[in-house]
Design an enzyme around this catalytic site. Structure first.
Site, PDB file in Angstrom:
ATOM      1  N   ASP A 139       1.726  -8.582   7.658  1.00 13.40           N
ATOM      2  CA  ASP A 139       2.486  -7.696   8.542  1.00 13.40           C
ATOM      3  C   ASP A 139       1.966  -7.785   9.979  1.00 13.40           C
ATOM      4  O   ASP A 139       2.629  -7.318  10.905  1.00 13.40           O
ATOM      5  CB  ASP A 139       2.352  -6.240   8.055  1.00 13.40           C
ATOM      6  CG  ASP A 139       3.616  -5.757   7.357  1.00 13.40           C
ATOM      7  OD1 ASP A 139       4.681  -6.365   7.575  1.00 13.40           O
ATOM      8  OD2 ASP A 139       3.539  -4.768   6.611  1.00 13.40           O
TER       9      ASP A 139
ATOM     10  N   LYS B 130      12.384  -6.888   0.057  1.00  9.88           N
ATOM     11  CA  LYS B 130      11.367  -7.886   0.392  1.00  9.88           C
ATOM     12  C   LYS B 130      10.998  -8.695  -0.854  1.00  9.88           C
ATOM     13  O   LYS B 130      10.859  -9.910  -0.795  1.00  9.88           O
ATOM     14  CB  LYS B 130      10.117  -7.203   0.968  1.00  9.88           C
ATOM     15  CG  LYS B 130      10.320  -6.656   2.366  1.00  9.88           C
ATOM     16  CD  LYS B 130       9.156  -5.777   2.806  1.00  9.88           C
ATOM     17  CE  LYS B 130       9.498  -5.008   4.072  1.00  9.88           C
ATOM     18  NZ  LYS B 130       8.492  -4.004   4.437  1.00  9.88           N
TER      19      LYS B 130
ATOM     20  N   GLN C  62       3.316  -0.996   2.340  1.00 13.63           N
ATOM     21  CA  GLN C  62       4.561  -0.421   2.836  1.00 13.63           C
ATOM     22  C   GLN C  62       4.280   0.940   3.479  1.00 13.63           C
ATOM     23  O   GLN C  62       3.675   1.820   2.867  1.00 13.63           O
ATOM     24  CB  GLN C  62       5.573  -0.260   1.680  1.00 13.63           C
ATOM     25  CG  GLN C  62       6.930   0.250   2.116  1.00 13.63           C
ATOM     26  CD  GLN C  62       7.661  -0.702   3.078  1.00 13.63           C
ATOM     27  OE1 GLN C  62       7.692  -1.907   2.864  1.00 13.63           O
ATOM     28  NE2 GLN C  62       8.236  -0.147   4.136  1.00 13.63           N
TER      29      GLN C  62
END
Ligand code: NAD
Length: 282
Positions: free
Chosen positions: A117, A50, A94
């Site tokens: 997200d 990412k 994460q």
């Protein structure tokens, strides 16, 4: 005739190139902050990918790598500092977090405007209400692929295998918001195969290697495989690709399908949040 392959890698590359051009025109780069706690190998690889992708399109991307033993309060403290840091446009935590940390508490603490997200309850609620939301990257990538290949989704019957908060549910909401008829199936669903067989669009997101077989799929259905599993040391999806490609009209491969689109859509979310936070016209 065998199915046409939906090339997620190519689509994602095109999106990233377009994004890089748009970012060049900004006075200040969009800034993604990533929180990684511990040393989970898979998470470290995902974060590295990412960050690399963000830097390649011209964003800033800082990774806050905290030790495995960091306490929940310290992670919360970092989230709160990033929330109020005017330099940060997007925050990504994460997952999974180590077991002693309550992921829900951390995710729910992320400012909804920076929740790139889309996992927080505010954005999930907006999406469920068909209001403008930050949509989780994987469902958004799936939707984009479907729009590109199927075109108008109105009235199509989409069957989704999986009801997780981060994949199955938001995918269902997104497709419902685009006028699909949606069936959500899960681990307790009886006669799963019968539901799958009715799908115009079949989306597998259950984490079961090669679960979906040829005789589960209607002739000409579009099959999207979100699953990412290891089988005999190789990456594979939730769909038995070799069998199912004989009956589907379109199918995503694993790897090279949904995965690359997820990263491209995450970057789009950072770009979007940067615009809404800085109140820049697109
Ligand atoms: P999860 O474990 O949180 O949820 C799995 C869901 O599938 C659950 O709702 C469960 O009820 C359902 N399920 C499990 N076994 C089933 C069965 N035999 N029949 C019917 N339903 C069943 O997983 P998740 O986070 O939603 O991820 C699902 C898959 O997607 C995993 O393989 C994951 O690695 C992959 N994934 C891929 C991407 C990507 O970018 N390609 C992103 C996220 C997740």
């Amino acid at each position: 005739m065998p199915a046409k392959i939906i090339d997620g890698k190519k689509m994602a590359q095109e999106l990233r190139e377009q994004l890089a051009e748009k970012i060049k025109k900004l006075d200040k780069k969009p800034h993604l902050a990533v929180i990684l706690v511990g040393n989970n190998d898979a998470s470290s690889i995902y974060v590295r990918n990412k960050q690399k992708a963000a830097l390649e399109v011209g964003m800033d991307c800082n990774v806050y790598h905290l030790s495995e033993h960091t306490g929940q309060e310290d992670v919360l403290d970092l989230v709160n500092r990033l929330n109020v840091n005017a330099d940060v446009d997007g925050i990504l935590v994460q997952l999974p977090l180590p077991a002693h940390i309550d992921s829900e508490v951390i995710i729910n603490a992320v400012d909804y405007k920076k929740d790139v997200d889309g996992f927080g309850p505010y954005n999930a609620g907006l999406l469920a209400n068909n209001e403008r939301a930050m949509v989780a990257a994987t469902p958004k990538g799936v939707w984009y692929m479907l729009k590109k290949t199927v075109g108008d989704l109105t009235g199509k019957h989409a069957v989704i295998i999986g009801r997780s908060k981060i994949v199955g549910r938001p995918t269902a909401s997104l497709l419902l918001n685009h006028d699909c008829t949606v069936t959500i199936t899960h681990r307790q669903t009886r006669n799963l195969q019968d539901f799958c067989k009715q799908a115009d669009i079949l989306i597998a997101a259950c984490g079961c290697p090669k679960l979906v077989k040829k005789d589960w799929v209607k002739d000409g259905a579009v099959v999207i495989d979100i699953g990412m599993n290891r089988l005999d040391g190789r990456l594979c999806g939730d769909v038995d690709f070799e069998e199912v490609k004989e009956v589907a009209s379109y199918i995503t491969p694993v790897p090279g399908g949904v995965g690359p689109m997820t990263i491209a859509m995450l970057l789009e979310n950072v770009y979007d949040s940067c615009h809404s936070i800085r109140k820049i016209e697109k």
